[in-house]
Design a protein around this motif. Structure first.
Motif, mmCIF file in Angstrom:
data_model
loop_
_atom_site.group_PDB
_atom_site.id
_atom_site.type_symbol
_atom_site.label_atom_id
_atom_site.label_comp_id
_atom_site.label_asym_id
_atom_site.label_seq_id
_atom_site.Cartn_x
_atom_site.Cartn_y
_atom_site.Cartn_z
ATOM 1 N N PRO A 392 38.591 -9.946 -10.939
ATOM 2 C CA PRO A 392 37.344 -9.168 -10.920
ATOM 3 C C PRO A 392 36.480 -9.536 -9.710
ATOM 4 O O PRO A 392 36.440 -10.696 -9.289
ATOM 5 C CB PRO A 392 36.646 -9.572 -12.224
ATOM 6 N N PRO A 393 35.769 -8.568 -9.143
ATOM 7 C CA PRO A 393 34.871 -8.873 -8.022
ATOM 8 C C PRO A 393 33.843 -9.944 -8.359
ATOM 9 O O PRO A 393 33.471 -10.749 -7.501
ATOM 10 C CB PRO A 393 34.191 -7.526 -7.729
ATOM 11 N N THR A 394 33.371 -9.970 -9.608
ATOM 12 C CA THR A 394 32.376 -10.981 -9.976
ATOM 13 C C THR A 394 32.939 -12.392 -9.877
ATOM 14 O O THR A 394 32.223 -13.337 -9.528
ATOM 15 C CB THR A 394 31.861 -10.739 -11.401
ATOM 16 N N ALA A 395 34.231 -12.552 -10.185
ATOM 17 C CA ALA A 395 34.851 -13.877 -10.057
ATOM 18 C C ALA A 395 34.902 -14.307 -8.600
ATOM 19 O O ALA A 395 34.694 -15.483 -8.268
ATOM 20 C CB ALA A 395 36.262 -13.847 -10.662
ATOM 21 N N VAL A 396 35.180 -13.355 -7.716
ATOM 22 C CA VAL A 396 35.212 -13.648 -6.286
ATOM 23 C C VAL A 396 33.835 -14.074 -5.794
ATOM 24 O O VAL A 396 33.683 -15.101 -5.116
ATOM 25 C CB VAL A 396 35.701 -12.402 -5.506
ATOM 26 N N ILE A 397 32.828 -13.295 -6.147
ATOM 27 C CA ILE A 397 31.490 -13.569 -5.632
ATOM 28 C C ILE A 397 30.940 -14.876 -6.195
ATOM 29 O O ILE A 397 30.310 -15.667 -5.474
ATOM 30 C CB ILE A 397 30.558 -12.386 -5.953
ATOM 31 N N GLU A 398 31.185 -15.141 -7.474
ATOM 32 C CA GLU A 398 30.688 -16.393 -8.060
ATOM 33 C C GLU A 398 31.378 -17.599 -7.433
ATOM 34 O O GLU A 398 30.741 -18.614 -7.158
ATOM 35 C CB GLU A 398 30.904 -16.391 -9.571
ATOM 36 N N THR A 399 32.678 -17.494 -7.199
ATOM 37 C CA THR A 399 33.398 -18.610 -6.580
ATOM 38 C C THR A 399 32.945 -18.814 -5.138
ATOM 39 O O THR A 399 32.777 -19.949 -4.681
ATOM 40 C CB THR A 399 34.911 -18.356 -6.628
ATOM 41 N N ALA A 400 32.738 -17.708 -4.407
ATOM 42 C CA ALA A 400 32.240 -17.821 -3.037
ATOM 43 C C ALA A 400 30.861 -18.482 -3.020
ATOM 44 O O ALA A 400 30.566 -19.309 -2.144
ATOM 45 C CB ALA A 400 32.168 -16.443 -2.392
ATOM 46 N N ALA A 401 30.012 -18.140 -3.991
ATOM 47 C CA ALA A 401 28.689 -18.758 -4.067
ATOM 48 C C ALA A 401 28.796 -20.253 -4.369
ATOM 49 O O ALA A 401 28.014 -21.056 -3.839
ATOM 50 C CB ALA A 401 27.846 -18.053 -5.123
ATOM 51 N N MET A 402 29.747 -20.632 -5.236
ATOM 52 C CA MET A 402 29.971 -22.061 -5.502
ATOM 53 C C MET A 402 30.339 -22.780 -4.205
ATOM 54 O O MET A 402 29.796 -23.846 -3.882
ATOM 55 C CB MET A 402 31.100 -22.241 -6.522
ATOM 56 N N GLY A 403 31.276 -22.191 -3.456
ATOM 57 C CA GLY A 403 31.699 -22.801 -2.206
ATOM 58 C C GLY A 403 30.571 -22.894 -1.199
ATOM 59 O O GLY A 403 30.414 -23.922 -0.511
ATOM 60 N N ALA A 404 29.769 -21.829 -1.099
ATOM 61 C CA ALA A 404 28.648 -21.844 -0.166
ATOM 62 C C ALA A 404 27.629 -22.909 -0.563
ATOM 63 O O ALA A 404 27.064 -23.599 0.295
ATOM 64 C CB ALA A 404 27.996 -20.466 -0.117
ATOM 65 N N ARG A 405 27.388 -23.046 -1.860
ATOM 66 C CA ARG A 405 26.433 -24.060 -2.324
ATOM 67 C C ARG A 405 26.908 -25.467 -1.963
ATOM 68 O O ARG A 405 26.117 -26.291 -1.481
ATOM 69 C CB ARG A 405 26.234 -23.931 -3.834
ATOM 70 N N PHE A 406 28.197 -25.743 -2.179
ATOM 71 C CA PHE A 406 28.740 -27.050 -1.797
ATOM 72 C C PHE A 406 28.601 -27.266 -0.294
ATOM 73 O O PHE A 406 28.198 -28.341 0.170
ATOM 74 C CB PHE A 406 30.203 -27.170 -2.221
ATOM 75 N N ALA A 407 28.963 -26.255 0.494
ATOM 76 C CA ALA A 407 28.902 -26.385 1.945
ATOM 77 C C ALA A 407 27.478 -26.663 2.413
ATOM 78 O O ALA A 407 27.241 -27.542 3.247
ATOM 79 C CB ALA A 407 29.434 -25.109 2.595
ATOM 80 N N ILE A 408 26.519 -25.920 1.880
ATOM 81 C CA ILE A 408 25.123 -26.093 2.289
ATOM 82 C C ILE A 408 24.624 -27.484 1.952
ATOM 83 O O ILE A 408 23.985 -28.157 2.781
ATOM 84 C CB ILE A 408 24.247 -25.010 1.622
ATOM 85 N N ARG A 409 24.926 -27.960 0.765
ATOM 86 C CA ARG A 409 24.440 -29.276 0.365
ATOM 87 C C ARG A 409 25.104 -30.380 1.179
ATOM 88 O O ARG A 409 24.452 -31.362 1.561
ATOM 89 C CB ARG A 409 24.675 -29.494 -1.128
ATOM 90 N N MET A 410 26.390 -30.231 1.462
ATOM 91 C CA MET A 410 27.071 -31.237 2.285
ATOM 92 C C MET A 410 26.524 -31.239 3.703
ATOM 93 O O MET A 410 26.294 -32.302 4.296
ATOM 94 C CB MET A 410 28.580 -30.979 2.284
#
Length: 430
Positions: A392-410
Protein backbone atom coordinates in the motif's frame (compact mmCIF):
# COMPACT_ATOMS: atom_id res chain seq x y z
CA UNK A 1 -12.93 47.38 8.57
CA UNK A 2 -13.32 49.68 5.55
CA UNK A 3 -17.09 49.14 5.51
CA UNK A 4 -17.41 50.38 9.11
CA UNK A 5 -17.68 46.97 10.78
CA UNK A 6 -15.94 46.64 14.15
CA UNK A 7 -14.76 43.08 14.85
CA UNK A 8 -15.20 42.49 18.60
CA UNK A 9 -15.13 38.68 18.71
CA UNK A 10 -13.75 36.22 16.20
CA UNK A 11 -15.11 32.78 15.38
CA UNK A 12 -12.81 31.18 17.96
CA UNK A 13 -14.04 33.21 20.93
CA UNK A 14 -15.06 31.20 23.96
CA UNK A 15 -18.66 31.05 25.04
CA UNK A 16 -21.86 31.41 23.10
CA UNK A 17 -23.09 34.73 21.69
CA UNK A 18 -21.47 37.05 24.27
CA UNK A 19 -22.86 40.07 22.39
CA UNK A 20 -26.34 39.27 23.71
CA UNK A 21 -25.24 40.54 27.12
CA UNK A 22 -25.58 44.34 26.84
CA UNK A 23 -23.15 45.23 29.61
CA UNK A 24 -20.58 42.79 28.27
CA UNK A 25 -20.99 44.20 24.76
CA UNK A 26 -20.39 47.79 25.89
CA UNK A 27 -17.39 46.70 27.98
CA UNK A 28 -15.89 44.89 25.02
CA UNK A 29 -16.30 47.96 22.77
CA UNK A 30 -14.58 50.16 25.34
CA UNK A 31 -11.79 47.61 25.76
CA UNK A 32 -11.29 47.36 22.00
CA UNK A 33 -11.07 51.14 21.47
CA UNK A 34 -8.71 51.61 24.42
CA UNK A 35 -6.51 48.75 23.27
CA UNK A 36 -6.30 50.12 19.72
CA UNK A 37 -5.46 53.66 20.91
CA UNK A 38 -2.60 52.25 23.01
CA UNK A 39 -1.09 50.55 19.97
CA UNK A 40 -2.11 46.96 20.73
CA UNK A 41 -0.06 46.86 23.94
CA UNK A 42 0.41 43.32 25.31
CA UNK A 43 -1.28 41.93 22.22
CA UNK A 44 0.18 39.07 20.24
CA UNK A 45 2.26 40.29 17.24
CA UNK A 46 -0.76 40.33 14.93
CA UNK A 47 0.68 40.31 11.41
CA UNK A 48 -2.50 39.75 9.47
CA UNK A 49 -3.54 43.23 8.37
CA UNK A 50 -5.75 41.47 5.85
CA UNK A 51 -8.14 40.99 8.79
CA UNK A 52 -8.88 44.72 8.60
CA UNK A 53 -9.48 44.74 4.85
CA UNK A 54 -11.96 42.93 2.68
CA UNK A 55 -9.94 40.42 0.67
CA UNK A 56 -10.30 40.54 -3.08
CA UNK A 57 -12.41 37.68 -4.42
CA UNK A 58 -13.43 37.71 -8.06
CA UNK A 59 -15.67 35.63 -10.30
CA UNK A 60 -14.11 34.73 -13.63
CA UNK A 61 -15.44 32.16 -16.10
CA UNK A 62 -17.88 30.95 -13.43
CA UNK A 63 -14.98 30.32 -11.01
CA UNK A 64 -14.22 32.17 -7.80
CA UNK A 65 -10.58 32.95 -7.19
CA UNK A 66 -8.68 34.98 -4.61
CA UNK A 67 -5.57 36.68 -6.05
CA UNK A 68 -2.22 36.41 -4.27
CA UNK A 69 1.19 37.87 -5.14
CA UNK A 70 4.08 35.46 -4.64
CA UNK A 71 7.59 36.88 -4.30
CA UNK A 72 10.78 34.97 -3.74
CA UNK A 73 11.96 37.36 -1.03
CA UNK A 74 11.19 40.97 -0.18
CA UNK A 75 14.66 42.20 -1.15
CA UNK A 76 13.92 41.45 -4.80
CA UNK A 77 11.30 44.21 -5.01
CA UNK A 78 11.83 46.57 -2.05
CA UNK A 79 12.52 50.23 -2.48
CA UNK A 80 10.67 51.19 -5.63
CA UNK A 81 8.85 50.17 -8.76
CA UNK A 82 8.51 46.75 -10.30
CA UNK A 83 6.36 45.04 -12.91
CA UNK A 84 3.95 42.18 -12.20
CA UNK A 85 1.50 40.03 -14.09
CA UNK A 86 -2.25 40.43 -13.59
CA UNK A 87 -3.91 37.47 -11.83
CA UNK A 88 -3.77 34.28 -13.90
CA UNK A 89 -6.53 31.66 -14.01
CA UNK A 90 -5.64 30.61 -10.45
CA UNK A 91 -5.37 34.17 -9.15
CA UNK A 92 -1.55 34.15 -9.03
CA UNK A 93 0.32 37.41 -9.56
CA UNK A 94 4.06 37.12 -10.19
CA UNK A 95 6.98 39.55 -10.39
CA UNK A 96 8.29 40.05 -13.92
CA UNK A 97 11.03 42.63 -13.37
CA UNK A 98 12.08 44.65 -10.33
CA UNK A 99 14.03 47.80 -9.44
CA UNK A 100 12.64 49.74 -12.38
CA UNK A 101 12.59 53.51 -12.92
CA UNK A 102 9.31 55.25 -12.23
CA UNK A 103 6.85 54.62 -15.09
CA UNK A 104 5.68 57.39 -17.38
CA UNK A 105 2.06 58.47 -17.14
CA UNK A 106 0.23 57.41 -20.32
CA UNK A 107 -2.51 59.38 -22.02
CA UNK A 108 -5.98 58.78 -20.54
CA UNK A 109 -8.08 56.01 -22.10
CA UNK A 110 -10.94 57.11 -24.26
CA UNK A 111 -13.88 54.80 -24.18
CA UNK A 112 -17.40 54.97 -25.60
CA UNK A 113 -18.68 52.63 -22.94
CA UNK A 114 -21.01 53.85 -20.23
CA UNK A 115 -19.48 55.56 -17.27
CA UNK A 116 -18.98 53.61 -14.10
CA UNK A 117 -16.57 51.32 -12.30
CA UNK A 118 -14.74 48.96 -14.59
CA UNK A 119 -14.16 45.33 -13.77
CA UNK A 120 -10.61 44.17 -13.31
CA UNK A 121 -9.14 43.30 -16.67
CA UNK A 122 -11.26 45.60 -18.88
CA UNK A 123 -9.39 48.13 -21.03
CA UNK A 124 -6.05 46.84 -19.83
CA UNK A 125 -3.53 47.89 -22.47
CA UNK A 126 -0.58 45.86 -21.28
CA UNK A 127 -0.19 42.34 -20.02
CA UNK A 128 1.87 43.69 -17.10
CA UNK A 129 0.92 45.95 -14.18
CA UNK A 130 2.99 48.74 -12.64
CA UNK A 131 3.67 48.04 -8.97
CA UNK A 132 5.42 49.78 -6.10
CA UNK A 133 6.93 48.23 -2.97
CA UNK A 134 6.89 50.30 0.22
CA UNK A 135 8.28 49.44 3.67
CA UNK A 136 5.88 50.76 6.29
CA UNK A 137 8.25 49.99 9.14
CA UNK A 138 6.77 49.27 12.56
CA UNK A 139 3.00 49.67 12.68
CA UNK A 140 0.87 50.37 15.74
CA UNK A 141 -2.63 50.51 14.28
CA UNK A 142 -4.73 48.86 11.59
CA UNK A 143 -3.92 49.91 8.04
CA UNK A 144 -7.31 50.32 6.42
CA UNK A 145 -7.76 53.68 4.70
CA UNK A 146 -6.83 54.44 1.10
CA UNK A 147 -5.52 57.86 2.17
CA UNK A 148 -2.77 56.12 4.13
CA UNK A 149 -1.56 54.50 0.92
CA UNK A 150 -0.99 57.89 -0.66
CA UNK A 151 0.77 59.14 2.47
CA UNK A 152 3.10 56.14 2.61
CA UNK A 153 3.89 56.46 -1.13
CA UNK A 154 5.39 59.89 -0.44
CA UNK A 155 6.74 61.51 -3.61
CA UNK A 156 5.30 58.65 -5.66
CA UNK A 157 1.75 59.55 -4.60
CA UNK A 158 1.06 61.96 -7.50
CA UNK A 159 2.50 59.44 -9.98
CA UNK A 160 0.22 56.71 -8.67
CA UNK A 161 -2.74 59.08 -8.96
CA UNK A 162 -1.74 59.95 -12.52
CA UNK A 163 -1.51 56.31 -13.56
CA UNK A 164 -4.91 55.59 -12.06
CA UNK A 165 -6.53 58.57 -13.76
CA UNK A 166 -5.03 57.38 -17.06
CA UNK A 167 -6.79 54.05 -16.63
CA UNK A 168 -3.76 52.06 -15.51
CA UNK A 169 -4.12 49.88 -12.41
CA UNK A 170 -1.34 49.97 -9.82
CA UNK A 171 -0.24 47.38 -7.30
CA UNK A 172 0.70 48.76 -3.89
CA UNK A 173 2.73 46.17 -1.97
CA UNK A 174 3.80 46.83 1.61
CA UNK A 175 6.02 45.24 4.22
CA UNK A 176 5.54 46.00 7.91
CA UNK A 177 6.83 44.77 11.26
CA UNK A 178 5.42 44.10 14.70
CA UNK A 179 7.69 42.98 17.55
CA UNK A 180 10.52 42.19 15.09
CA UNK A 181 8.27 39.98 12.97
CA UNK A 182 7.54 40.91 9.36
CA UNK A 183 4.24 40.82 7.50
CA UNK A 184 3.09 41.74 4.00
CA UNK A 185 -0.05 43.11 2.38
CA UNK A 186 -1.00 44.14 -1.14
CA UNK A 187 -3.62 46.37 -2.76
CA UNK A 188 -4.83 46.50 -6.35
CA UNK A 189 -5.75 50.11 -7.07
CA UNK A 190 -7.90 51.08 -10.05
CA UNK A 191 -9.90 54.19 -10.91
CA UNK A 192 -13.64 54.22 -11.50
CA UNK A 193 -15.05 57.44 -12.96
CA UNK A 194 -18.05 57.48 -10.64
CA UNK A 195 -16.80 55.51 -7.64
CA UNK A 196 -13.30 56.96 -7.44
CA UNK A 197 -10.36 54.75 -6.50
CA UNK A 198 -11.25 51.08 -6.21
CA UNK A 199 -9.07 49.24 -3.72
CA UNK A 200 -8.84 45.47 -3.53
CA UNK A 201 -6.74 43.81 -0.84
CA UNK A 202 -4.79 40.62 -1.56
CA UNK A 203 -2.21 38.53 0.33
CA UNK A 204 1.51 38.78 -0.45
CA UNK A 205 3.47 35.58 0.14
CA UNK A 206 7.25 35.61 0.54
CA UNK A 207 8.10 32.09 -0.63
CA UNK A 208 11.65 31.46 0.59
CA UNK A 209 11.38 32.68 4.17
CA UNK A 210 7.87 31.26 4.56
CA UNK A 211 9.11 27.82 3.54
CA UNK A 212 12.18 28.00 5.76
CA UNK A 213 10.04 28.82 8.79
CA UNK A 214 8.12 25.59 8.24
CA UNK A 215 11.10 23.29 7.67
CA UNK A 216 11.29 22.22 11.33
CA UNK A 217 13.68 22.98 14.15
CA UNK A 218 16.37 20.69 12.71
CA UNK A 219 16.77 22.75 9.53
CA UNK A 220 19.72 24.78 10.84
CA UNK A 221 21.60 21.60 11.78
CA UNK A 222 21.07 20.14 8.28
CA UNK A 223 22.29 23.14 6.30
CA UNK A 224 25.89 21.98 5.79
CA UNK A 225 25.31 18.21 5.81
CA UNK A 226 25.83 15.96 2.78
CA UNK A 227 23.56 12.96 2.19
CA UNK A 228 23.22 10.35 -0.55
CA UNK A 229 19.95 8.49 -1.02
CA UNK A 230 20.51 5.35 -3.09
CA UNK A 231 17.34 4.37 -4.89
CA UNK A 232 14.83 6.89 -6.26
CA UNK A 233 11.89 4.50 -6.31
CA UNK A 234 8.92 4.55 -3.98
CA UNK A 235 10.63 4.86 -0.59
CA UNK A 236 13.66 6.74 -1.91
CA UNK A 237 11.58 9.39 -3.66
CA UNK A 238 9.55 10.23 -0.55
CA UNK A 239 12.54 10.02 1.79
CA UNK A 240 14.64 12.32 -0.41
CA UNK A 241 11.74 14.74 -0.72
CA UNK A 242 11.26 14.84 3.06
CA UNK A 243 14.96 15.51 3.67
CA UNK A 244 14.90 18.30 1.10
CA UNK A 245 11.76 19.83 2.65
CA UNK A 246 13.46 19.67 6.06
CA UNK A 247 16.28 21.99 5.02
CA UNK A 248 18.95 19.65 3.62
CA UNK A 249 20.82 21.50 0.87
CA UNK A 250 23.48 18.95 -0.16
CA UNK A 251 21.45 15.94 -1.30
CA UNK A 252 22.34 13.43 -4.04
CA UNK A 253 19.93 10.77 -5.31
CA UNK A 254 21.29 7.66 -7.06
CA UNK A 255 19.35 5.49 -9.51
CA UNK A 256 19.33 4.32 -13.15
CA UNK A 257 15.65 3.49 -13.48
CA UNK A 258 12.96 5.29 -15.49
CA UNK A 259 9.66 6.56 -14.12
CA UNK A 260 6.71 4.67 -15.63
CA UNK A 261 2.95 5.17 -15.16
CA UNK A 262 2.68 2.26 -12.76
CA UNK A 263 5.24 3.86 -10.46
CA UNK A 264 3.11 6.95 -9.81
CA UNK A 265 0.86 5.35 -7.19
CA UNK A 266 3.83 4.93 -4.86
CA UNK A 267 6.15 7.72 -6.04
CA UNK A 268 6.57 11.34 -4.97
CA UNK A 269 6.82 12.66 -8.55
CA UNK A 270 3.92 13.84 -10.69
CA UNK A 271 2.77 12.36 -14.04
CA UNK A 272 4.59 15.23 -15.78
CA UNK A 273 7.85 13.30 -15.36
CA UNK A 274 6.83 9.97 -16.89
CA UNK A 275 9.67 8.77 -19.11
CA UNK A 276 12.34 10.66 -17.15
CA UNK A 277 14.90 9.02 -14.95
CA UNK A 278 13.51 8.65 -11.46
CA UNK A 279 16.38 10.74 -10.15
CA UNK A 280 15.43 13.58 -12.51
CA UNK A 281 11.78 13.28 -11.48
CA UNK A 282 12.73 13.61 -7.78
CA UNK A 283 15.05 16.53 -8.52
CA UNK A 284 12.60 18.49 -10.68
CA UNK A 285 9.71 17.92 -8.25
CA UNK A 286 11.83 19.44 -5.47
CA UNK A 287 13.06 22.24 -7.74
CA UNK A 288 9.50 23.42 -8.33
CA UNK A 289 9.27 24.03 -4.59
CA UNK A 290 12.82 25.13 -3.67
CA UNK A 291 14.87 25.93 -6.80
CA UNK A 292 17.77 27.54 -4.92
CA UNK A 293 18.91 24.18 -3.51
CA UNK A 294 18.71 21.68 -6.40
CA UNK A 295 19.04 17.97 -5.68
CA UNK A 296 22.01 16.34 -7.40
CA UNK A 297 21.59 13.12 -9.36
CA UNK A 298 23.88 10.17 -10.00
CA UNK A 299 23.82 6.58 -11.20
CA UNK A 300 23.45 3.53 -8.98
CA UNK A 301 26.38 2.28 -6.92
CA UNK A 302 28.27 -0.15 -9.15
CA UNK A 303 31.18 -1.50 -7.11
CA UNK A 304 32.94 -1.68 -3.76
CA UNK A 305 35.34 1.20 -4.45
CA UNK A 306 32.41 3.46 -5.31
CA UNK A 307 30.56 2.42 -2.16
CA UNK A 308 33.64 3.08 -0.02
CA UNK A 309 34.13 6.53 -1.56
CA UNK A 310 30.48 7.35 -0.98
CA UNK A 311 30.55 6.42 2.73
CA UNK A 312 33.73 8.42 3.24
CA UNK A 313 32.52 11.52 1.39
CA UNK A 314 28.97 11.80 2.70
CA UNK A 315 27.76 12.56 6.21
CA UNK A 316 25.14 9.84 5.74
CA UNK A 317 24.20 7.27 3.11
CA UNK A 318 20.65 5.89 2.97
CA UNK A 319 19.92 2.71 1.01
CA UNK A 320 16.35 2.57 -0.25
CA UNK A 321 16.87 0.19 -3.17
CA UNK A 322 15.58 -3.04 -1.65
CA UNK A 323 18.37 -4.60 -3.71
CA UNK A 324 20.42 -7.23 -1.89
CA UNK A 325 23.56 -6.65 -3.97
CA UNK A 326 23.60 -2.92 -3.16
CA UNK A 327 23.07 -3.72 0.50
CA UNK A 328 26.01 -6.18 0.48
CA UNK A 329 28.26 -3.63 -1.25
CA UNK A 330 27.44 -1.02 1.38
CA UNK A 331 27.97 -3.53 4.21
CA UNK A 332 31.42 -4.32 2.85
CA UNK A 333 32.15 -0.60 2.45
CA UNK A 334 31.01 0.01 6.03
CA UNK A 335 33.49 -2.58 7.25
CA UNK A 336 36.30 -0.86 5.31
CA UNK A 337 35.43 2.68 6.42
CA UNK A 338 34.16 1.95 9.92
CA UNK A 339 31.03 3.98 9.17
CA UNK A 340 27.36 2.99 9.31
CA UNK A 341 24.60 3.62 6.79
CA UNK A 342 20.82 3.46 6.91
CA UNK A 343 18.86 0.69 5.18
CA UNK A 344 15.17 1.58 4.79
CA UNK A 345 12.72 -1.00 3.48
CA UNK A 346 9.14 -2.21 3.47
CA UNK A 347 8.90 -5.92 4.33
CA UNK A 348 6.24 -8.43 3.35
CA UNK A 349 4.54 -6.15 0.80
CA UNK A 350 3.63 -3.62 3.49
CA UNK A 351 3.30 -5.83 6.54
CA UNK A 352 6.22 -4.05 8.25
CA UNK A 353 8.52 -1.09 7.78
CA UNK A 354 12.17 -1.14 8.86
CA UNK A 355 15.01 1.29 9.39
CA UNK A 356 18.24 -0.62 10.03
CA UNK A 357 21.48 1.06 11.06
CA UNK A 358 24.14 -1.06 9.36
CA UNK A 359 26.18 -2.03 11.21
CA UNK A 360 24.46 -1.08 14.50
CA UNK A 361 26.14 1.61 16.58
CA UNK A 362 27.75 1.02 19.96
CA UNK A 363 28.14 -2.73 19.20
CA UNK A 364 24.40 -3.20 19.60
CA UNK A 365 22.65 -6.27 18.26
CA UNK A 366 20.70 -5.83 15.00
CA UNK A 367 16.96 -5.45 15.37
CA UNK A 368 15.20 -8.82 15.00
CA UNK A 369 13.99 -10.06 11.64
CA UNK A 370 10.46 -8.92 10.86
CA UNK A 371 7.96 -11.77 11.10
CA UNK A 372 5.67 -11.62 8.09
CA UNK A 373 3.21 -14.03 6.58
CA UNK A 374 3.76 -15.45 3.10
CA UNK A 375 2.05 -13.26 0.56
CA UNK A 376 2.05 -14.38 -3.06
CA UNK A 377 1.89 -11.82 -5.86
CA UNK A 378 -1.24 -12.08 -7.96
CA UNK A 379 -0.56 -9.30 -10.48
CA UNK A 380 2.16 -9.33 -13.14
CA UNK A 381 3.61 -6.51 -15.23
CA UNK A 382 3.46 -6.99 -18.97
CA UNK A 383 6.73 -6.96 -20.87
CA UNK A 384 9.44 -8.19 -18.51
CA UNK A 385 7.01 -10.34 -16.54
CA UNK A 386 7.86 -8.92 -13.11
CA UNK A 387 5.38 -9.50 -10.27
CA UNK A 388 3.65 -6.35 -9.01
CA UNK A 389 3.98 -5.82 -5.26
CA UNK A 390 0.65 -4.99 -3.56
CA UNK A 391 2.44 -2.79 -1.01
CA UNK A 392 0.00 0.00 0.00
CA UNK A 393 1.17 3.58 -0.65
CA UNK A 394 0.63 4.39 3.03
CA UNK A 395 3.17 1.73 4.01
CA UNK A 396 5.70 3.29 1.65
CA UNK A 397 5.16 6.81 2.93
CA UNK A 398 5.21 5.82 6.60
CA UNK A 399 8.42 3.83 6.16
CA UNK A 400 10.03 6.69 4.21
CA UNK A 401 9.07 9.06 7.04
CA UNK A 402 10.65 6.69 9.58
CA UNK A 403 13.86 6.68 7.55
CA UNK A 404 13.84 10.45 7.15
CA UNK A 405 13.31 10.91 10.89
CA UNK A 406 16.29 8.67 11.69
CA UNK A 407 18.45 10.47 9.13
CA UNK A 408 17.54 13.92 10.44
CA UNK A 409 18.21 13.01 14.05
CA UNK A 410 21.52 11.35 13.23
CA UNK A 411 22.64 14.33 11.12
CA UNK A 412 21.66 16.68 13.96
CA UNK A 413 23.73 14.65 16.43
CA UNK A 414 20.76 13.38 18.40
CA UNK A 415 20.60 9.95 20.03
CA UNK A 416 18.66 7.27 18.15
CA UNK A 417 18.09 3.56 18.84
CA UNK A 418 21.53 2.15 17.93
CA UNK A 419 20.25 -0.61 15.64
CA UNK A 420 17.21 1.10 14.11
CA UNK A 421 13.49 0.55 14.31
CA UNK A 422 10.91 -1.93 13.04
CA UNK A 423 7.20 -1.15 12.91
CA UNK A 424 4.18 -3.30 12.13
CA UNK A 425 2.15 -1.67 9.39
CA UNK A 426 -0.38 -3.91 7.67
CA UNK A 427 -0.43 -7.42 9.15
CA UNK A 428 -2.11 -10.02 6.98
CA UNK A 429 -5.05 -11.74 8.66
CA UNK A 430 -4.86 -15.56 8.98
Amino acid sequence: MPNGVLCLWNSHSLGGQPWLDGDRLVARIEEWISHAEDGWVDDMPQLDLEAYNNLWIELRDERLFAPVLVIDKWEEIEGGWFRATPPDENGLLTVVKAHLPAPAIPAPIRSKKKKGARAIGQHRLNKYVNAIAIDLGRITRPFIFTERLAEEAGANGPLIAGLLEAGRPVLFVARYTRDESAGFIGFWLEFGKESGILRRCFPVAERRNAQQRRAGWHAAALTDRKVSVIGAGSIGSYLADLLHRSGLKELTVHDDDTLLPGNLTRHAASPAFIGSFKTSAVRETANQRTPEYPIKTSSSVQGLSEAVELLRDQDLVVDCTGDRLTWQLLLAAAEVTGRSFLHVAVVGHGQAGRVDICPPMDDADPIPESIVQPFAATEWEAGCGDPVSPTPPTAVIETAAMGARFAIRMLAGEAVPPAGESRELFPVSP
